[in-house]
Design an enzyme around this catalytic site. Structure first.
Site, PDB file in Angstrom:
ATOM      1  N   GLY A   1       0.848  -1.197   0.000  1.00 20.89           N
ATOM      2  CA  GLY A   1       0.000   0.000   0.000  1.00 20.89           C
ATOM      3  C   GLY A   1       0.876   1.236   0.000  1.00 20.89           C
TER       4      GLY A   1
ATOM      5  N   GLN B   1       2.568   9.985   2.027  1.00 21.42           N
ATOM      6  CA  GLN B   1       3.947   9.488   2.151  1.00 21.42           C
ATOM      7  C   GLN B   1       4.889  10.036   1.082  1.00 21.42           C
ATOM      8  OE1 GLN B   1       2.216   5.404   2.595  1.00 21.42           O
ATOM      9  NE2 GLN B   1       4.128   5.071   3.715  1.00 21.42           N
TER      10      GLN B   1
ATOM     11  N   CYS C   1       5.817  -0.329   7.513  1.00 25.55           N
ATOM     12  CA  CYS C   1       5.436   0.894   6.805  1.00 25.55           C
ATOM     13  C   CYS C   1       6.651   1.377   6.027  1.00 25.55           C
ATOM     14  CB  CYS C   1       4.993   1.960   7.802  1.00 25.55           C
ATOM     15  SG  CYS C   1       4.481   3.502   7.016  1.00 25.55           S
ATOM     16  N   LEU C   2       6.432   1.752   4.785  1.00 29.18           N
ATOM     17  CA  LEU C   2       7.546   2.247   3.968  1.00 29.18           C
ATOM     18  C   LEU C   2       8.121   3.534   4.558  1.00 29.18           C
ATOM     19  CD1 LEU C   2       5.995   1.521   0.461  1.00 29.18           C
ATOM     20  CD2 LEU C   2       7.857   0.272   1.592  1.00 29.18           C
TER      21      LEU C   2
ATOM     22  N   HIS D   1      -4.576   1.156   7.658  1.00 26.26           N
ATOM     23  CA  HIS D   1      -3.220   1.723   7.743  1.00 26.26           C
ATOM     24  C   HIS D   1      -3.083   2.909   6.776  1.00 26.26           C
ATOM     25  CE1 HIS D   1       1.354   1.044   7.915  1.00 26.26           C
ATOM     26  NE2 HIS D   1       1.215   1.831   6.854  1.00 26.26           N
ATOM     27  N   GLU D   2      -3.561   2.740   5.543  1.00 21.88           N
ATOM     28  CA  GLU D   2      -3.438   3.819   4.543  1.00 21.88           C
ATOM     29  C   GLU D   2      -4.313   5.011   4.911  1.00 21.88           C
ATOM     30  OE1 GLU D   2      -0.998   3.519   2.816  1.00 21.88           O
ATOM     31  OE2 GLU D   2      -0.770   1.359   2.915  1.00 21.88           O
TER      32      GLU D   2
ATOM     33  N   HIS E   1      -2.720   7.230   7.358  1.00 25.09           N
ATOM     34  CA  HIS E   1      -1.731   8.156   6.780  1.00 25.09           C
ATOM     35  C   HIS E   1      -2.401   9.462   6.341  1.00 25.09           C
ATOM     36  CE1 HIS E   1       2.059   6.000   6.698  1.00 25.09           C
ATOM     37  NE2 HIS E   1       1.544   4.954   6.075  1.00 25.09           N
TER      38      HIS E   1
HETATM   39  O1  GNR Z   1       4.121  -2.552   2.572  1.00 20.74           O
HETATM   40  C1  GNR Z   1       3.440  -2.455   3.586  1.00 20.74           C
HETATM   41  N1  GNR Z   1       3.153  -3.570   4.300  1.00 20.74           N
HETATM   42  C2  GNR Z   1       2.223  -3.604   5.336  1.00 20.74           C
HETATM   43  C3  GNR Z   1       2.213  -4.732   6.152  1.00 20.74           C
HETATM   44  C4  GNR Z   1       1.292  -4.849   7.162  1.00 20.74           C
HETATM   45  C5  GNR Z   1       0.381  -3.832   7.378  1.00 20.74           C
HETATM   46  C6  GNR Z   1       0.399  -2.688   6.591  1.00 20.74           C
HETATM   47  C7  GNR Z   1       1.312  -2.577   5.565  1.00 20.74           C
HETATM   48  S1  GNR Z   1       1.296  -1.158   4.544  1.00 20.74           S
HETATM   49  C8  GNR Z   1       2.985  -1.122   4.035  1.00 20.74           C
HETATM   50  C9  GNR Z   1       3.200  -0.043   3.000  1.00 20.74           C
HETATM   51  C10 GNR Z   1       2.930   1.297   3.625  1.00 20.74           C
HETATM   52  O2  GNR Z   1       3.679   1.855   4.388  1.00 20.74           O
HETATM   53  N2  GNR Z   1       1.784   1.867   3.358  1.00 20.74           N
HETATM   54  O3  GNR Z   1       1.460   3.035   3.933  1.00 20.74           O
HETATM   55 NI    NI Z   2       2.542   3.074   5.793  1.00 17.49          NI
END
Ligand code: GNR
Ligand code: NI
Length: 170
Positions: free
Chosen positions: A46, A51, A91-92, A133-134, A137
């Site tokens: 995601g 980001q 999270c990236l 999660h997204e 953000h």
């Molecule tokens: O790549 C991602 N893996 C992930 C693993 C478990 C729960 C959420 C994520 S999202 C993350 C990419 C990211 O930072 N998206 O905002």
């Molecule tokens: Ni993230």
């Protein structure tokens, strides 16, 4: 195809609340495509516009094993959370750290697609986690905010140290 630089915790720009997209235009679609390229290249499941320092309510997701099922959510709205689940999240914007975070097991999502067309869907399991999660953000929230302040500060220190070492090595 364009790869966009990803902001990293504790960059204060990650705390910005993103604005709704008023009209889905060719510029919106270009950003969506760049987000997808950046997500697949990372690789991640995601990525939010936040980001990459664009503060519009746009996220892209692909939780498929083959990374060939992109999901685009513009102005996503979550509702009807049911149940709970806890998964290790990464999270990236918080590279190399993984921690369990409590989330709803099932949610409903209303959004616009890449063409600006409204749609609704239900999500569960990993897809539901990723959508939550997204969407966090877009509200300036990170998974580390669900951890103890001790853990969060440890992650902040380690990432800051890594950043300094990278700068010194150049
Ligand atoms: O790549 C991602 N893996 C992930 C693993 C478990 C729960 C959420 C994520 S999202 C993350 C990419 C990211 O930072 N998206 O905002
Ligand atoms: Ni993230």
């Amino acid at each position: 195809m364009a790869l966009l630089p990803i902001l990293e915790f504790p960059d204060p720009r990650l705390r910005t609340t993103a604005q709704p997209v008023e009209r889905v235009t060719s510029a919106t679609r270009k950003l969506v495509d760049d987000l997808l390229d950046t997500m697949y290249e990372a690789p991640g499941i995601g990525l939010s516009a936040t980001q990459v320092d664009v503060h519009q309510r746009i996220v892209v997701i692909d939780v498929s094993a083959t990374q060939d099922a992109p999901l685009v959510l513009i102005n996503p709205q979550l509702s009807a959370p049911e149940g709970t689940q806890e998964r290790e999240e990464g999270c990236l914007s918080v590279p190399t750290f993984y921690e369990a975070v409590p989330r709803a097991e099932r949610i409903r999502v209303a959004a616009l697609d890449r063409d600006g067309k409204p749609f609704e869907m239900q999500a569960q399991a990993l897809l539901a986690v990723c959508i939550q999660h997204e969407c966090d953000h877009l509200d300036g929230k990170l998974f580390v905010d669900y951890l103890s302040s001790l853990k969060r500060e440890r992650i902040r220190r380690r990432l800051s140290k890594l950043r300094r070492q990278e700068a010194a090595a150049r």
